[in-house]
Structures are given as structure tokens and as C-alpha cells.
Design a protein around this motif. Sequence first.
Motif, PDB file in Angstrom:
ATOM      1  N   GLU A   1      37.260  43.712  39.235  1.00  0.00           N
ATOM      2  CA  GLU A   1      36.432  42.667  39.823  1.00  0.00           C
ATOM      3  C   GLU A   1      37.167  41.792  40.826  1.00  0.00           C
ATOM      4  OE1 GLU A   1      33.318  39.389  38.055  1.00  0.00           O
ATOM      5  OE2 GLU A   1      35.397  39.333  37.398  1.00  0.00           O
TER       6      GLU A   1
ATOM      7  N   GLY B   1      34.001  36.345  41.606  1.00  0.00           N
ATOM      8  CA  GLY B   1      33.760  35.670  40.329  1.00  0.00           C
ATOM      9  C   GLY B   1      34.067  34.192  40.442  1.00  0.00           C
TER      10      GLY B   1
ATOM     11  N   THR C   1      40.091  38.950  39.990  1.00  0.00           N
ATOM     12  CA  THR C   1      40.035  38.086  38.819  1.00  0.00           C
ATOM     13  C   THR C   1      40.849  38.630  37.656  1.00  0.00           C
ATOM     14  OG1 THR C   1      38.064  39.201  37.929  1.00  0.00           O
ATOM     15  CG2 THR C   1      37.709  37.373  39.456  1.00  0.00           C
TER      16      THR C   1
END
Length: 349
Positions: free
Chosen positions: A187, A190, A198
Motif C-alpha cells: 500500500e 493511506g 505505509t
Amino acid sequence: MRIPYHQFMPVRRKPKGARSSIGVAILALALGVFTLLLKLDMDYDLIPYLDLGLEQPFQDIFLILTVLFFVWFSLRLIGYFIEIAAAPRVGSYGYVRSTWKIISYSIWAIVLSLIFFYSAGGFETAILSIGLIGAALTFVLQKPLLNLMGWIFITYNKMYTIGDRVSIGEVKGYVTDIMAMNTALYEMGGWMQGETFTGRVSLVPNGMIFDMPIYNYTRDSHYIWDEVTNMVTYESDIDMAKKHMLDAAIEVVGDSMQKNHDHYKKHLELHDLDEAIPDRPTLRMALADSGVKISVVYWLPVERRRRIRSEIVERVWRKFSQDSAVEIAYPHMELVKHNPSSEDRKSTE
């Protein structure tokens, strides 16, 4: 046509998960050999003093387990060696792993189909069983079947492969694995600003491709477009502001754009856009209520977007700060006090 990722990213010398793949393959081989010995002993009594006394149905189960363990071992071991041998030549472990997953899933589909026909006892019985089982599964397993269809669409249409940077719905990241039920993403974004990683791995159901838009940043090339926009006041020297912004972008990405210009055009799926690819940053202007918006447009490697954007913004700010003729526009309010003359007062009275 895809751009080899080794031109932009370091290639891992050892594929991720290599030890676990070898361990699972050795375990599957051991279980497969053990099952095969039991099967041969039941048929030919090869092992003295060992009599399991199993009936025919249990012997068939041992045969099926033997085939499954052998296929599991073979695919794990072959995939491991293919990844080691082919990845350095192709330039991407992700591309090799994604291709091998498609091949291995196809082999599993063939093997499981043959086992099903063998267990059913005949072609007509197998067709009838497929119809009954299929109707039940379609009703009970709607979501898993939708995810499986999503995997087929992703694989056949090459929406994305392992190693691509994509955005699926509200999730953005690098594709680390494409499984039958979901896609694993390393990811970005976020709670982090921009496109910083992240550290989380997000699992996105494959069925989401039918409901959510998919953005692939690296499908046909490794470059994306970006722009930096600033607004200066109408009293500023607009030409000087344009020069500052253009110079800042050229200092950061000018050499890279000229060097990779032909390479970028070569890997575009639609060559009708070749003439639209500049070899240096360009400017755009627009008028706003409180100033003039000046944008500098450029293209760059996708994984360096935030870093390059930050550097251009910093250079523009420093150039504007050192030039008194350029003033950045910002929201503010000016109060103008009006003192009426004596004649105005009389006319009012």
C-alpha cells in the motif's frame, strides 16, 4: 510492450519466499513418495509385514493424493528454478512470477478436471455431477465465484501484473501477488502524504474490478505526467514568474526528459500520441479571481513522482522569494477606508 523494470529498480538476486517454496516442495515430495509406496504396496505387496487392508475406494483416494502431491511438488520446484533462471534475463521477478502463476493455475485446472472425471466413473456421470454441483455452488458461493471471474479477467486482459503500480478503488500500491480470490498490494498513501509506502499489505478482492475503476500507472510505460501549479498576483512580472517555474523544472527533470524521450515514445501503445510527448517541461496559464495560475508540465519515472515534485516546488519557492517582482497570490482581505469630501457630505444632507 512493457519496459523492463531493471532499468529503473534494483533487481533482487534471490526471489522473495524462495526458502519457503523449497521447504514446501520437499515436504510435498516426501508425502508424495510415501503415498506412492503405500499405493504400490496395496497393489503388489512390496513392503513385507505391511497390510493396510484397504478397499478399492481408499486405494483410489491414495492414488489421487499421490497425483496431487506430485503435481504440487513439481510446480513448486519448477517455478522456483524458472524464477531464478528467467528473472535476470527478463529483468523483473514480478513479471516471471506472474506468468508462471497463470501456467500453474492452468495445469491445476487440467489435473483437477481429470481427477474429477476419474472419480465420477464416466463422462455422462461427470457431466450430470457438474450440472448439479455447479447450480449449488453458483447460489452458495456467489462472491468467491465473482472473485474467480475477476482473476480470469485480470489475467486474460492483462489489466495489471505483479510489479505494476495500480489504484483499485480507494487502495493504491504495488502489486505483489495476484491470487485466485484477491490481489495483494504493497500500500501507498493511506495515512501518509502523497504516495509514500505505509508498510501495510492490502488484499483487494478480484471481484472489485467489475465495480471500481482501475488505474495502472505502469502498464505500457514506466513514466507518468505531473504538473506543479502556482498562482501569482496580477501586479507581478508574469513573464519572470513563468521563467522561474520553467527553469526550476528544467533543472530537475530537463536532462531526464531529453535522455529518455525516444525510449518513452517507443513503448507507448498508441503511437498517435508521439507528437504530444515533449522533450522538455512546458508551461500552461490560466486566469483566476485573485491572480494568474502558472503550471509547469513534465513527465517522470512513476516511483520518483513525489520526490521530484517536492524538489521543483522548493526551487520555485526559492526563485520567487529572491525576486521582488514576483508575488505569490494567497487568500486575503484588504479594507479600503473612504473619506468623503465636504461636497459629498452636503449632497448627502
